[in-house]
Design a protein around this motif. Structure first.
Motif, PDB file in Angstrom:
ATOM      1  N   LYS A  16     -10.581   6.860  -6.537  1.00 13.87           N
ATOM      2  CA  LYS A  16     -10.265   6.724  -4.891  1.00 13.87           C
ATOM      3  C   LYS A  16     -10.204   5.345  -4.465  1.00 13.87           C
ATOM      4  O   LYS A  16     -10.853   4.330  -5.088  1.00 13.87           O
ATOM      5  CB  LYS A  16     -11.225   7.431  -4.096  1.00 13.87           C
TER       6      LYS A  16
ATOM      7  N   VAL B  88       1.987   5.267  -8.315  1.00 14.96           N
ATOM      8  CA  VAL B  88       0.976   6.222  -7.449  1.00 14.96           C
ATOM      9  C   VAL B  88       1.099   7.572  -7.270  1.00 14.96           C
ATOM     10  O   VAL B  88       0.189   8.206  -8.064  1.00 14.96           O
ATOM     11  CB  VAL B  88       0.890   5.654  -6.135  1.00 14.96           C
ATOM     12  N   ASP B  89       2.379   8.034  -7.280  1.00 16.79           N
ATOM     13  CA  ASP B  89       2.364   9.482  -7.592  1.00 16.79           C
ATOM     14  C   ASP B  89       2.416  10.012  -8.765  1.00 16.79           C
ATOM     15  O   ASP B  89       1.872  11.009  -8.987  1.00 16.79           O
ATOM     16  CB  ASP B  89       3.847   9.828  -6.809  1.00 16.79           C
TER      17      ASP B  89
ATOM     18  N   ARG C   5       5.531   3.045  -5.360  1.00 17.96           N
ATOM     19  CA  ARG C   5       5.444   4.476  -4.946  1.00 17.96           C
ATOM     20  C   ARG C   5       5.377   5.529  -6.256  1.00 17.96           C
ATOM     21  O   ARG C   5       4.458   6.283  -6.110  1.00 17.96           O
ATOM     22  CB  ARG C   5       6.427   4.730  -3.808  1.00 17.96           C
ATOM     23  N   GLU C   6       6.094   5.379  -7.148  1.00 15.64           N
ATOM     24  CA  GLU C   6       6.213   6.245  -8.150  1.00 15.64           C
ATOM     25  C   GLU C   6       5.318   6.206  -9.075  1.00 15.64           C
ATOM     26  O   GLU C   6       4.644   7.150  -9.600  1.00 15.64           O
ATOM     27  CB  GLU C   6       7.797   5.913  -8.746  1.00 15.64           C
TER      28      GLU C   6
ATOM     29  N   THR D  83       0.645  -1.168   0.096  1.00 20.53           N
ATOM     30  CA  THR D  83      -0.060   0.087  -0.217  1.00 20.53           C
ATOM     31  C   THR D  83       0.884   1.338   0.091  1.00 20.53           C
ATOM     32  O   THR D  83       1.993   1.380   0.507  1.00 20.53           O
ATOM     33  CB  THR D  83      -1.009   0.089   1.222  1.00 20.53           C
ATOM     34  N   HIS D  84       0.266   2.302  -0.691  1.00 17.94           N
ATOM     35  CA  HIS D  84       0.974   3.723  -0.396  1.00 17.94           C
ATOM     36  C   HIS D  84      -0.245   4.789  -0.776  1.00 17.94           C
ATOM     37  O   HIS D  84      -0.847   4.573  -1.787  1.00 17.94           O
ATOM     38  CB  HIS D  84       1.961   3.607  -1.649  1.00 17.94           C
ATOM     39  N   LYS D  85      -0.372   5.509  -0.017  1.00 22.89           N
ATOM     40  CA  LYS D  85      -1.163   6.691   0.039  1.00 22.89           C
ATOM     41  C   LYS D  85      -2.760   6.336   0.089  1.00 22.89           C
ATOM     42  O   LYS D  85      -3.486   6.902  -0.778  1.00 22.89           O
ATOM     43  CB  LYS D  85      -0.828   7.630  -1.112  1.00 22.89           C
ATOM     44  N   GLY D  86      -2.867   5.140   0.632  1.00 20.58           N
ATOM     45  CA  GLY D  86      -4.133   4.542   0.539  1.00 20.58           C
ATOM     46  C   GLY D  86      -4.525   3.696  -0.716  1.00 20.58           C
ATOM     47  O   GLY D  86      -5.601   3.025  -0.554  1.00 20.58           O
ATOM     48  N   TYR D  87      -3.752   3.614  -1.658  1.00 19.73           N
ATOM     49  CA  TYR D  87      -3.719   2.713  -2.586  1.00 19.73           C
ATOM     50  C   TYR D  87      -3.198   1.424  -2.402  1.00 19.73           C
ATOM     51  O   TYR D  87      -1.893   1.367  -1.788  1.00 19.73           O
ATOM     52  CB  TYR D  87      -3.129   3.326  -3.929  1.00 19.73           C
TER      53      TYR D  87
ATOM     54  N   LEU E 236      -1.520  10.109  -9.548  1.00 17.64           N
ATOM     55  CA  LEU E 236      -1.944  11.516  -8.891  1.00 17.64           C
ATOM     56  C   LEU E 236      -1.519  12.435  -9.544  1.00 17.64           C
ATOM     57  O   LEU E 236      -2.385  13.219  -9.866  1.00 17.64           O
ATOM     58  CB  LEU E 236      -1.653  11.219  -7.404  1.00 17.64           C
ATOM     59  N   ASP E 237      -0.434  12.702 -10.071  1.00 22.31           N
ATOM     60  CA  ASP E 237       0.280  13.961 -10.778  1.00 22.31           C
ATOM     61  C   ASP E 237      -0.478  14.289 -11.834  1.00 22.31           C
ATOM     62  O   ASP E 237      -0.928  15.133 -12.291  1.00 22.31           O
ATOM     63  CB  ASP E 237       1.662  13.990 -10.960  1.00 22.31           C
TER      64      ASP E 237
END
Length: 110
Positions: free
Chosen positions: A67, A51-52, A48-49, A5-9, A55-56
């Protein structure tokens, strides 16, 4: 279950024996977000990259990202099952919600 998981994902991870890499995909959203890595560290960083970046990209396109799950779960069961789980929860000294959350958590991580 092979999940991270990362940032809720959350993501599901598998090993691709043919290419000898770990392959992952973000789960619980309609969009397709995937990633891979040759090592665990590389896989974690790639996740992590991904997901980031997702989002970006949503932000730059002016779109709302899908979500991850809200934590609310509505299920329908027959009356006999409802009565049985309510009794089990009461016997355990817990609310039906607390009892069900614990049972579902144990089952999901078995």
């Amino acid at each position: 279950m092979n999940a991270m998981t990362h940032k809720g994902y959350a993501a599901r991870v598998e090993f691709d024996a043919e290419d000898r890499i770990f392959v992952g995909r973000v789960i619980g959203i309609r969009d397709v977000v995937s990633f891979h890595g040759e090592t665990v560290s590389e896989l974690e960083n790639s996740f992590r990259e991904a997901v980031d970046d997702y989002l970006d990209a949503c932000a730059s396109l002016g779109q709302q990202p899908n979500k991850p799950y809200s934590g609310k779960l509505l299920i329908r069961v027959n009356a006999e099952v409802h009565a049985a789980v309510a009794a089990a929860a009461e016997s355990a000294g817990k609310s039906l919600n607390q009892w069900a959350a614990e049972v579902l958590n144990k089952a999901a991580h078995a």
